[in-house]
Design an enzyme around this catalytic site. Structure first.
Site, PDB file in Angstrom:
ATOM      1  N   SER A 146      59.588 -39.334  10.434  1.00 38.47           N
ATOM      2  CA  SER A 146      60.135 -40.551   9.804  1.00 38.47           C
ATOM      3  C   SER A 146      61.546 -40.646   9.857  1.00 38.47           C
ATOM      4  CB  SER A 146      59.645 -40.385   8.591  1.00 38.47           C
ATOM      5  OG  SER A 146      60.247 -41.364   7.701  1.00 38.47           O
ATOM      6  N   TYR A 159      58.398 -37.665  -0.279  1.00 39.29           N
ATOM      7  CA  TYR A 159      57.829 -38.021   1.205  1.00 39.29           C
ATOM      8  C   TYR A 159      58.923 -37.741   2.152  1.00 39.29           C
ATOM      9  CZ  TYR A 159      56.852 -41.473   5.054  1.00 39.29           C
ATOM     10  OH  TYR A 159      56.585 -41.742   6.224  1.00 39.29           O
TER      11      TYR A 159
END
Length: 258
Positions: A146, A159
């Site tokens: 990410s 996250y």
């Protein structure tokens, strides 16, 4: 004529979290490059729908559900895939979850649930399929990292921590398994429009900030991740391992854009 190194004919791929969003787009790309592709997730109806799409591309598939939180489920997925195809050459880990909230208020339950799926779930699938690939002397594993692997995104600390750890895990497995013919890499997507985030991207200051920070001036289409996945899955990437390939429209290069 296409470069033969990118041809995935005769390869079998398993895409975990492959029935929606980024995983589904990557699965389509692998199939278009010649691979047989199993798209798996927890929901049988979504598995069946995506299997029909793969069959529509004239590739073989299997209708198999899985849950990355269960080692038993992942082991069964592997055994069923091997029974159907003989061997698995490519694994893509695209299952993930997130929750936005101030970190000072985040419960350990929520923190653990996000790391359980994004990090430990990735470990489980890498261990199961990695052992199979090591035994065969060949494999390509692609994890999904990410932007938050590299930079902080506001109020998604769990996250971000999980995705930073996915990059670290990717590199650890790469150096352990390189001698066995198994390449382990990751793709770090920028901001891509999906069914789940359209409202956030189009109607919030957060979405506007993402757009401002992206030099290309637009959000990505998930289909634009397929080329990176095909490359990393192919023999064209035979000397590439431990890499996190960023596909982000220039986001991470962005400083002052005007």
């Amino acid at each position: 004529m296409s470069h033969p190194g990118f041809d995935l004919t005769g390869r079998t791929a398993v895409v975990v979290g492959g029935t929606s969003g980024i995983g589904r787009a990557i699965a389509h790309g692998l199939a278009q490059a010649g691979a047989d592709v199993v798209c798996t997730s927890r929901r049988a109806e979504e598995v069946d729908k995506t299997a029909l799409e793969i069959e529509g591309l004239a590739r073989r598939t299997a209708r198999l559900t899985s849950d990355v939180s269960s080692r038993e489920s992942i082991d069964k997925l592997l055994s069923d895939c091997v029974a159907a195809f003989g061997k698995i050459d490519i694994l893509v880990n695209s299952a993930g979850r997130t929750k936005r909230e101030p970190t000072v208020d985040q419960s350990e339950e929520d923190w653990n649930a996000i790391l359980e799926t994004n990090l430990t779930g990735t470990l489980r699938t890498c261990q199961a399929f990695g052992r199979h690939m090591i035994e065969n002397g060949y494999g390509r594993i692609i994890n999904i990292a990410s932007l938050s692997t590299f930079v902080s995104l506001f109020e998604v600390a769990a996250y971000s921590a999980s995705k930073a750890a996915v990059a670290s895990l990717t590199k650890s497995l790469a150096i352990e398994w390189a001698k066995h013919g198994v390449n382990v890499n990751a793709i770090a997507p920028g901001v891509f429009r999906t069914a789940l985030n359209t409202k956030l991207l189009d109607e919030t200051p957060r979405g506007q900030e993402f757009l401002t920070r992206t030099p290309m001036g637009r959000f990505g289409n998930v289909e634009e991740l397929a080329g990176a996945a095909v490359f990393l899955a192919s023999d064209a990437a035979s000397y590439v391992t431990g890499e996190v390939l960023v596909v982000d429209g220039g986001f991470l290069a962005s400083g002052v854009n005007q």
